[in-house]
Design a protein around this motif. Structure first.
Motif, PDB file in Angstrom:
ATOM      1  N   HIS A 198      -1.889   6.587   8.673  1.00  0.00           N
ATOM      2  CA  HIS A 198      -3.300   6.354   8.397  1.00  0.00           C
ATOM      3  C   HIS A 198      -4.190   7.248   9.259  1.00  0.00           C
ATOM      4  CE1 HIS A 198      -7.141   4.261   9.350  1.00  0.00           C
ATOM      5  NE2 HIS A 198      -7.166   4.043   8.049  1.00  0.00           N
ATOM      6  N   ARG A 252      -4.165  -7.895   3.246  1.00  0.00           N
ATOM      7  CA  ARG A 252      -3.294  -7.558   4.369  1.00  0.00           C
ATOM      8  C   ARG A 252      -1.966  -8.301   4.187  1.00  0.00           C
ATOM      9  NH1 ARG A 252      -7.031  -4.573   4.970  1.00  0.00           N
ATOM     10  NH2 ARG A 252      -8.089  -3.958   6.918  1.00  0.00           N
ATOM     11  N   THR A 266       2.906  -8.946   9.636  1.00  0.00           N
ATOM     12  CA  THR A 266       4.131  -8.254  10.061  1.00  0.00           C
ATOM     13  C   THR A 266       5.009  -9.131  10.942  1.00  0.00           C
ATOM     14  OG1 THR A 266       3.037  -7.333  12.010  1.00  0.00           O
ATOM     15  CG2 THR A 266       2.955  -6.032   9.972  1.00  0.00           C
ATOM     16  N   ASP A 294      -0.865   2.293   7.472  1.00  0.00           N
ATOM     17  CA  ASP A 294      -1.017   1.943   8.883  1.00  0.00           C
ATOM     18  C   ASP A 294      -0.804   3.191   9.731  1.00  0.00           C
ATOM     19  OD1 ASP A 294      -1.316  -0.864   8.336  1.00  0.00           O
ATOM     20  OD2 ASP A 294       0.854  -0.991   8.033  1.00  0.00           O
ATOM     21  N   HIS A 340      -4.405  -4.342  13.590  1.00  0.00           N
ATOM     22  CA  HIS A 340      -3.693  -3.727  12.473  1.00  0.00           C
ATOM     23  C   HIS A 340      -2.183  -3.734  12.665  1.00  0.00           C
ATOM     24  CE1 HIS A 340      -4.718  -0.472  15.355  1.00  0.00           C
ATOM     25  NE2 HIS A 340      -3.481  -0.084  15.110  1.00  0.00           N
ATOM     26  N   GLU A 341      -1.726  -4.030  13.877  1.00  0.00           N
ATOM     27  CA  GLU A 341      -0.279  -4.109  14.089  1.00  0.00           C
ATOM     28  C   GLU A 341       0.293  -5.408  13.531  1.00  0.00           C
ATOM     29  OE1 GLU A 341       0.435  -3.510  18.219  1.00  0.00           O
ATOM     30  OE2 GLU A 341      -0.015  -1.356  18.144  1.00  0.00           O
ATOM     31  N   HIS A 380      -9.765   0.657   9.928  1.00  0.00           N
ATOM     32  CA  HIS A 380      -9.877   0.759   8.476  1.00  0.00           C
ATOM     33  C   HIS A 380     -11.312   0.608   7.984  1.00  0.00           C
ATOM     34  CE1 HIS A 380      -5.631   1.046   7.366  1.00  0.00           C
ATOM     35  NE2 HIS A 380      -5.391   0.199   8.349  1.00  0.00           N
ATOM     36  N   SER A 398      -0.886  -5.819   8.526  1.00  0.00           N
ATOM     37  CA  SER A 398      -0.691  -4.484   7.949  1.00  0.00           C
ATOM     38  C   SER A 398      -1.484  -4.299   6.662  1.00  0.00           C
ATOM     39  CB  SER A 398       0.801  -4.267   7.659  1.00  0.00           C
ATOM     40  OG  SER A 398       1.003  -3.111   6.876  1.00  0.00           O
ATOM     41  N   SER A 399      -1.939  -3.051   6.447  1.00  0.00           N
ATOM     42  CA  SER A 399      -2.638  -2.706   5.211  1.00  0.00           C
ATOM     43  C   SER A 399      -1.698  -2.186   4.129  1.00  0.00           C
ATOM     44  CB  SER A 399      -3.705  -1.642   5.502  1.00  0.00           C
ATOM     45  OG  SER A 399      -4.727  -2.171   6.306  1.00  0.00           O
ATOM     46  N   ALA A 400      -0.423  -2.079   4.426  1.00  0.00           N
ATOM     47  CA  ALA A 400       0.542  -1.533   3.462  1.00  0.00           C
ATOM     48  C   ALA A 400       0.945  -2.624   2.474  1.00  0.00           C
ATOM     49  CB  ALA A 400       1.759  -0.979   4.191  1.00  0.00           C
TER      50      ALA A 400
END
Length: 393
Positions: free
Chosen positions: A86, A284, A287, A82, A64-65, A340, A68-70
């Motif tokens: 989150h 996603r 990043t 994130d 997730h780093e 997530h 990103s889910s943002a």
């Protein structure tokens, strides 16, 4: 979409495709199978790159780093966040789907499922999606949240408008639909605030009392939580009920096995929904610069993680259409993976198990109707938009 004569994928190159072309929409699952065999990633005109293979989708879910889910333009609590934000919201949300809470919900879910199945006429073609699947999803979700029956029809119409606006990529219509839904929730919150200690003790009221880092949740945060729960549940549960019923209708021996051994239902449901996924994708954004299957992905590039492809990857599952109850459940990405993973998975599993139990124990046979053709749903939905079913009691 690439044509049949295209050579196999070359490392470092991404294919180009149109995920909303007529050819793809006519049979999304088959199109994903074809694309997955040719390339790990395909970019489209819609501003994102589709990721097809199980290993690559799982990697993105667990990292997730980097992924990103943002990605949403609107606040999306918690799935569009994130860590650490989150993490704090999941601490609040996860108890709503605890085993104790599911035990409270199950009798209501079973009553609703029993009532809906009981009214299905014997030996008569029924439009399953509207009369059973959608009605079940609406009624259970409203019961879970403590919402009145008067919201059933407005939410049914809202779901249709939301789907049309999303498919058309009509930003103005999408904004108007979102505002309409938020209005329903704000009205419900206002009624509970006005009632004070007399407010019903339900999930919606409880959210008003939640705190995070010493502060109360804002109204926008509560609205976003309820929106995500409801939008996700209504679409996926109704799609799943349709997919499961169609599969049983076309696999009569499995019907009989599950009637005789209902304890097999949880594994059977997850396997059927692996074969025909009710969810198409999740988004996603990278990043940093990264490589997926030999394809360079630039920082800021948006990705579509295709569950509907990953869960049919032959490298993991062999023949994707083979029904097996002995698969490793950890490989099934039906509810995601990593931090997530879907918080509402316990409720979804409960709903699907209960309605399938009620359907199987109330019938001797389930078959496709002969008078009307089933119609597959199209992006962003999956499953069926029309499904004629005949039951025998």
């Amino acid at each position: 979409m690439t044509n049949e004569s295209q050579e196999a994928h070359q490392p470092g190159l991404a294919a180009e495709w149109d995920p909303r072309s007529e050819a793809v929409l006519a049979d999304q699952i088959s199109a994903f199978d074809q694309m997955r065999s040719r390339c790990p990633v395909a970019r489209s005109q819609y501003g994102y790159a589709s990721v097809f293979r199980h290993a690559d989708v799982l990697r993105a879910l667990l990292d997730h780093e980097t992924f990103s889910s943002a990605v949403s333009r609107r606040p999306s609590v918690p799935n569009g966040m994130d860590p650490p934000e989150h993490t704090e919201f999941r601490r609040i949300i996860d108890p709503y789907f605890s085993p104790a809470r599911m035990a409270e919900v199950e009798p209501h879910c079973r009553r609703i499922a029993s009532e809906i199945i009981a009214r299905v006429p014997d030996a008569t073609e029924t439009e399953w999606m509207e009369d059973v699947a959608q009605d079940f999803a609406l009624r259970v979700q409203c019961a879970f949240l403590g919402w009145p029956a008067t919201l059933h029809e407005p939410l049914r119409q809202w779901t249709r408008k939301n789907h049309r606006a999303t498919l058309a990529r009509d930003e103005a219509a999408m904004a108007a639909v979102a505002l309409e839904f938020d209005g329903y929730i704000k009205d419900l919150l206002a009624l509970r605030r006005a009632a004070g200690s007399g407010a019903p003790d339900d999930a919606t009221t409880r959210l008003l009392g939640e705190t995070m880092n010493g502060r109360a949740l804002t109204e926008d945060e509560i609205v976003s939580i309820l929106r995500n729960w409801t939008v996700g549940e209504l679409a996926t549960i109704s799609a799943s009920v349709g997919i499961l019923t169609q599969y049983l209708a076309t696999h009569e021996p499995l019907q009989q096995t599950l009637r005789a051994q209902p304890e097999l239902l949880p594994a059977a449901i997850d396997e059927i929904l692996r074969i025909h996924p009710p969810l198409i994708m999740n988004r996603r954004v990278a990043t940093r610069d990264v490589d997926i299957g030999g394809v360079p992905i630039a920082q800021g590039e948006r990705l579509a993680l295709l569950w509907a492809s990953a869960n049919r990857d032959a490298a993991v599952f062999g023949d994707p259409d083979e029904f097996r109850l002995d698969r490793d459940p950890a490989l099934n990405l039906l509810y995601g993976a990593g931090i997530h993973v879907c918080p509402g998975a316990p409720l979804a599993r409960l709903e699907l198990r209960v309605i399938m139990e009620e359907l199987l124990k109330s019938t001797r046979g389930i078959a496709l109707g002969a008078g009307t053709q089933a119609v597959k749903a199209f992006f962003p939905a999956s499953g069926y938009s029309r499904l004629p079913i005949v039951i025998q009691r």
